[in-house]
Design a protein around this motif. Structure first.
Motif, PDB file in Angstrom:
ATOM      1  N   ASN A 177       0.857  -1.187   0.000  1.00 14.51           N
ATOM      2  CA  ASN A 177       0.000   0.000   0.000  1.00 14.51           C
ATOM      3  C   ASN A 177       0.894   1.239   0.000  1.00 14.51           C
ATOM      4  O   ASN A 177       1.596   1.499   0.971  1.00 14.51           O
ATOM      5  CB  ASN A 177      -0.886  -0.022   1.255  1.00 14.51           C
ATOM      6  N   PRO A 178       0.895   2.020  -1.076  1.00 19.66           N
ATOM      7  CA  PRO A 178       1.814   3.165  -1.132  1.00 19.66           C
ATOM      8  C   PRO A 178       1.497   4.245  -0.109  1.00 19.66           C
ATOM      9  O   PRO A 178       2.395   4.943   0.349  1.00 19.66           O
ATOM     10  CB  PRO A 178       1.653   3.677  -2.569  1.00 19.66           C
ATOM     11  N   LEU A 179       0.227   4.377   0.269  1.00 19.54           N
ATOM     12  CA  LEU A 179      -0.129   5.392   1.262  1.00 19.54           C
ATOM     13  C   LEU A 179       0.474   5.038   2.612  1.00 19.54           C
ATOM     14  O   LEU A 179       1.103   5.874   3.272  1.00 19.54           O
ATOM     15  CB  LEU A 179      -1.644   5.517   1.391  1.00 19.54           C
ATOM     16  N   MET A 180       0.310   3.771   3.060  1.00 19.62           N
ATOM     17  CA  MET A 180       0.799   3.401   4.381  1.00 19.62           C
ATOM     18  C   MET A 180       2.315   3.342   4.413  1.00 19.62           C
ATOM     19  O   MET A 180       2.930   3.557   5.463  1.00 19.62           O
ATOM     20  CB  MET A 180       0.186   2.076   4.816  1.00 19.62           C
ATOM     21  N   ALA A 181       2.941   3.062   3.264  1.00 22.23           N
ATOM     22  CA  ALA A 181       4.406   3.134   3.220  1.00 22.23           C
ATOM     23  C   ALA A 181       4.863   4.570   3.446  1.00 22.23           C
ATOM     24  O   ALA A 181       5.833   4.824   4.178  1.00 22.23           O
ATOM     25  CB  ALA A 181       4.908   2.619   1.869  1.00 22.23           C
ATOM     26  N   GLY A 182       4.157   5.523   2.852  1.00 23.81           N
ATOM     27  CA  GLY A 182       4.490   6.922   3.071  1.00 23.81           C
ATOM     28  C   GLY A 182       4.228   7.348   4.503  1.00 23.81           C
ATOM     29  O   GLY A 182       4.990   8.135   5.082  1.00 23.81           O
ATOM     30  N   PHE A 183       3.153   6.840   5.092  1.00 25.99           N
ATOM     31  CA  PHE A 183       2.844   7.164   6.482  1.00 25.99           C
ATOM     32  C   PHE A 183       3.921   6.633   7.416  1.00 25.99           C
ATOM     33  O   PHE A 183       4.340   7.321   8.363  1.00 25.99           O
ATOM     34  CB  PHE A 183       1.479   6.585   6.870  1.00 25.99           C
ATOM     35  N   LEU A 184       4.394   5.409   7.173  1.00 30.87           N
ATOM     36  CA  LEU A 184       5.450   4.837   8.020  1.00 30.87           C
ATOM     37  C   LEU A 184       6.717   5.687   7.936  1.00 30.87           C
ATOM     38  O   LEU A 184       7.367   5.936   8.965  1.00 30.87           O
ATOM     39  CB  LEU A 184       5.742   3.401   7.592  1.00 30.87           C
ATOM     40  N   GLU A 185       7.076   6.118   6.752  1.00 30.28           N
ATOM     41  CA  GLU A 185       8.246   6.984   6.600  1.00 30.28           C
ATOM     42  C   GLU A 185       8.084   8.254   7.424  1.00 30.28           C
ATOM     43  O   GLU A 185       9.001   8.683   8.140  1.00 30.28           O
ATOM     44  CB  GLU A 185       8.414   7.333   5.117  1.00 30.28           C
ATOM     45  N   ALA A 186       6.898   8.861   7.347  1.00 31.06           N
ATOM     46  CA  ALA A 186       6.639  10.087   8.106  1.00 31.06           C
ATOM     47  C   ALA A 186       6.650   9.822   9.608  1.00 31.06           C
ATOM     48  O   ALA A 186       7.135  10.648  10.397  1.00 31.06           O
ATOM     49  CB  ALA A 186       5.299  10.690   7.677  1.00 31.06           C
ATOM     50  N   LEU A 187       6.120   8.669  10.025  1.00 31.74           N
ATOM     51  CA  LEU A 187       6.066   8.339  11.448  1.00 31.74           C
ATOM     52  C   LEU A 187       7.463   8.149  12.020  1.00 31.74           C
ATOM     53  O   LEU A 187       7.768   8.631  13.126  1.00 31.74           O
ATOM     54  CB  LEU A 187       5.232   7.067  11.648  1.00 31.74           C
ATOM     55  N   VAL A 188       8.336   7.458  11.295  1.00 34.96           N
ATOM     56  CA  VAL A 188       9.708   7.241  11.766  1.00 34.96           C
ATOM     57  C   VAL A 188      10.434   8.578  11.902  1.00 34.96           C
ATOM     58  O   VAL A 188      11.152   8.815  12.882  1.00 34.96           O
ATOM     59  CB  VAL A 188      10.460   6.297  10.810  1.00 34.96           C
ATOM     60  N   ASP A 189      10.242   9.471  10.935  1.00 40.52           N
ATOM     61  CA  ASP A 189      10.881  10.785  11.006  1.00 40.52           C
ATOM     62  C   ASP A 189      10.369  11.586  12.197  1.00 40.52           C
ATOM     63  O   ASP A 189      11.143  12.220  12.920  1.00 40.52           O
ATOM     64  CB  ASP A 189      10.634  11.566   9.712  1.00 40.52           C
ATOM     65  N   ALA A 190       9.045  11.582  12.398  1.00 45.05           N
ATOM     66  CA  ALA A 190       8.462  12.343  13.510  1.00 45.05           C
ATOM     67  C   ALA A 190       8.919  11.788  14.850  1.00 45.05           C
ATOM     68  O   ALA A 190       9.216  12.546  15.780  1.00 45.05           O
ATOM     69  CB  ALA A 190       6.936  12.313  13.412  1.00 45.05           C
ATOM     70  N   ALA A 191       8.985  10.473  14.957  1.00 40.35           N
ATOM     71  CA  ALA A 191       9.456   9.860  16.202  1.00 40.35           C
ATOM     72  C   ALA A 191      10.920  10.203  16.445  1.00 40.35           C
ATOM     73  O   ALA A 191      11.312  10.552  17.562  1.00 40.35           O
ATOM     74  CB  ALA A 191       9.265   8.347  16.145  1.00 40.35           C
ATOM     75  N   GLY A 192      11.743  10.126  15.409  1.00 39.69           N
ATOM     76  CA  GLY A 192      13.157  10.452  15.558  1.00 39.69           C
ATOM     77  C   GLY A 192      13.378  11.885  16.000  1.00 39.69           C
ATOM     78  O   GLY A 192      14.253  12.161  16.824  1.00 39.69           O
ATOM     79  N   ALA A 193      12.577  12.799  15.461  1.00 37.88           N
ATOM     80  CA  ALA A 193      12.700  14.206  15.853  1.00 37.88           C
ATOM     81  C   ALA A 193      12.365  14.410  17.323  1.00 37.88           C
ATOM     82  O   ALA A 193      12.834  15.370  17.952  1.00 37.88           O
ATOM     83  CB  ALA A 193      11.793  15.072  14.982  1.00 37.88           C
ATOM     84  N   ALA A 194      11.562  13.503  17.877  1.00 43.13           N
ATOM     85  CA  ALA A 194      11.197  13.589  19.299  1.00 43.13           C
ATOM     86  C   ALA A 194      12.069  12.690  20.169  1.00 43.13           C
ATOM     87  O   ALA A 194      11.762  12.484  21.350  1.00 43.13           O
ATOM     88  CB  ALA A 194       9.727  13.206  19.475  1.00 43.13           C
ATOM     89  N   GLY A 195      13.152  12.141  19.596  1.00 44.07           N
ATOM     90  CA  GLY A 195      14.045  11.283  20.361  1.00 44.07           C
ATOM     91  C   GLY A 195      13.500   9.892  20.601  1.00 44.07           C
ATOM     92  O   GLY A 195      13.897   9.216  21.555  1.00 44.07           O
ATOM     93  N   GLN A 196      12.614   9.440  19.728  1.00 42.48           N
ATOM     94  CA  GLN A 196      11.988   8.130  19.880  1.00 42.48           C
ATOM     95  C   GLN A 196      12.347   7.213  18.713  1.00 42.48           C
ATOM     96  O   GLN A 196      12.718   7.662  17.635  1.00 42.48           O
ATOM     97  CB  GLN A 196      10.456   8.282  19.927  1.00 42.48           C
ATOM     98  N   ARG A 197      12.208   5.909  18.962  1.00 47.40           N
ATOM     99  CA  ARG A 197      12.317   4.919  17.908  1.00 47.40           C
ATOM    100  C   ARG A 197      10.948   4.309  17.666  1.00 47.40           C
ATOM    101  O   ARG A 197      10.071   4.388  18.517  1.00 47.40           O
ATOM    102  CB  ARG A 197      13.309   3.808  18.284  1.00 47.40           C
TER     103      ARG A 197
END
Length: 369
Positions: free
Chosen positions: A86-106
């Motif tokens: 699913n290309p939408l959820m692949a894009g969402f996962l990419e965004a989620l990992v970036d947002a978590a990393g910016a907050a010091g999370q994995r």
């Protein structure tokens, strides 16, 4: 030769070295890292400058042992086909990992074991192992068993998709009805008076909302409109006199069990729609196929087509596909922020957060270039 401010060091910098360089106590450095609101702005700036200068990296494992925090978010990944993701959820996962990393999370990905249908056991296993501080859920359904279960467990969670009445409103979502209403207004502004909608056969909440938004706005504007799908009996907005006939055509085609066949049926006869809005970009591909199979063209002089999600394929179609773009990075950032508020014990939001979409207009709905 002068060295830059971030010169390499032979050994790992300690918190005591940072404290000496900034002229503060070890506790002040700790507060800067873990509770910056307790530190005066001038001191905070000085300590952060020393951290950057010395290249200090906190020992995350030690911090986790002391605080009990794992600094890890669990994401229950929707089941997908790795050969056709699913290309939408692949894009969402990419965004989620970036947002978590910016907050010091994995982000820790998990899902039920192969062949298992119930996600509750996978959630229980992860919670029991104390591997994450909270959960992100997606593809939320009506009376979703995952939401009810994590709410009973008291586990901090957020969801990409709306939770039901009586459940924690820790969700972030888009306005599916409003987004599709904007598509209808766009088509009406281009002069289309007879329009069709192609949705998924399943009545998923977000697809049902898109269909409802399409029909309601078409009726408000007095357009002739019909909604159909692969296993759909057809639903008609009776804003104009010829809408009923279009609905009959959709019902007959749906019985054939083919998405393309159902759209082809809509496109036959003197009262065919001059525009078709699809509930996803992948469904828009079926519309393209049906239009061309009927000897028509997509875009100016033919049938206008729109999609939903604005996945990368939109730009590579001919003509390029007009589509609704989801603010995936804003959604992910809001989810991470709300989840960390819950992890810290702050009050849960009284209501969910709805974020706006953007209609990206391309050649398929009439604009050239």
């Amino acid at each position: 030769m002068r060295e830059g401010p971030h010169r390499p060091r032979r050994g790992a910098t300690t918190i005591e070295e940072v404290a000496r360089a900034a002229g503060v106590s070890r506790q002040t450095v700790s507060n800067t890292l873990n509770a910056p609101q307790r530190v005066r702005p001038a001191t905070l700036e000085r300590v952060n400058a020393a951290i950057r200068e010395l290249g200090y990296q906190p020992d995350q494992s030690a911090r986790s042992l002391r605080s009990g925090a794992r600094r890890t978010i669990g994401y229950l990944v929707p089941v997908d086909d790795p050969l056709d993701p699913n290309p939408l959820m692949a894009g969402f996962l990419e965004a989620l990992v970036d947002a978590a990393g910016a907050a010091g999370q994995r982000v820790l990905l998990f899902r039920p074991g192969q062949g298992a249908a119930d996600p509750v056991a996978a959630i229980d296993e992860l919670v029991a192992a104390r591997q994450v501080d909270g959960l992100v859920l997606a593809d939320v359904l009506h009376e979703d068993v995952r939401i009810a279960h994590v709410a009973r467990l008291g586990v901090p969670f957020v969801s990409f998709g709306r939770t039901g009445p009586g459940e924690p409103q820790s969700w972030v979502d888009i306005g599916n009805e409003a987004a599709m209403a904007e598509v209808v207004r766009h088509l009406a502004a281009l002069g289309h008076r007879r329009i069709g909608y192609l949705g998924a056969a399943e009545e998923l909440p977000w697809m049902a909302a898109r269909r409802a938004g399409f029909l309601a706005e078409a009726q408000r504007l007095g357009l002739s409109a019909v909604a159909t799908g692969a296993a759909d009996a057809g639903a008609v907005a009776t804003g104009a006199a010829d809408a009923g006939a279009a609905g009959v055509g959709a019902s007959g085609a749906a019985a054939e069990g083919s998405v393309v066949a159902s759209v082809r049926a809509l496109l036959r006869g003197p009262d065919r729609p001059t525009a078709v809005a699809a509930g996803s970009d992948l469904l828009a591909l079926d519309v393209y196929e049906a239009v061309r199979a009927e000897g028509l063209v997509v875009g100016p002089g033919g049938v206008a087509v729109t999609g939903f999600h604005d996945t990368p394929l939109c730009r590579h179609l001919h003509p390029a596909l007009t589509s609704v773009r989801l603010p995936l990075r804003a959604i992910a950032t809001a989810l991470v922020g709300r989840l960390l508020d819950r992890v810290r014990g702050e009050a849960a939001p009284g209501e969910g957060l709805e974020l706006p979409t953007e209609l990206v207009v391309r050649g398929s709905s009439g604009r050239t270039g």
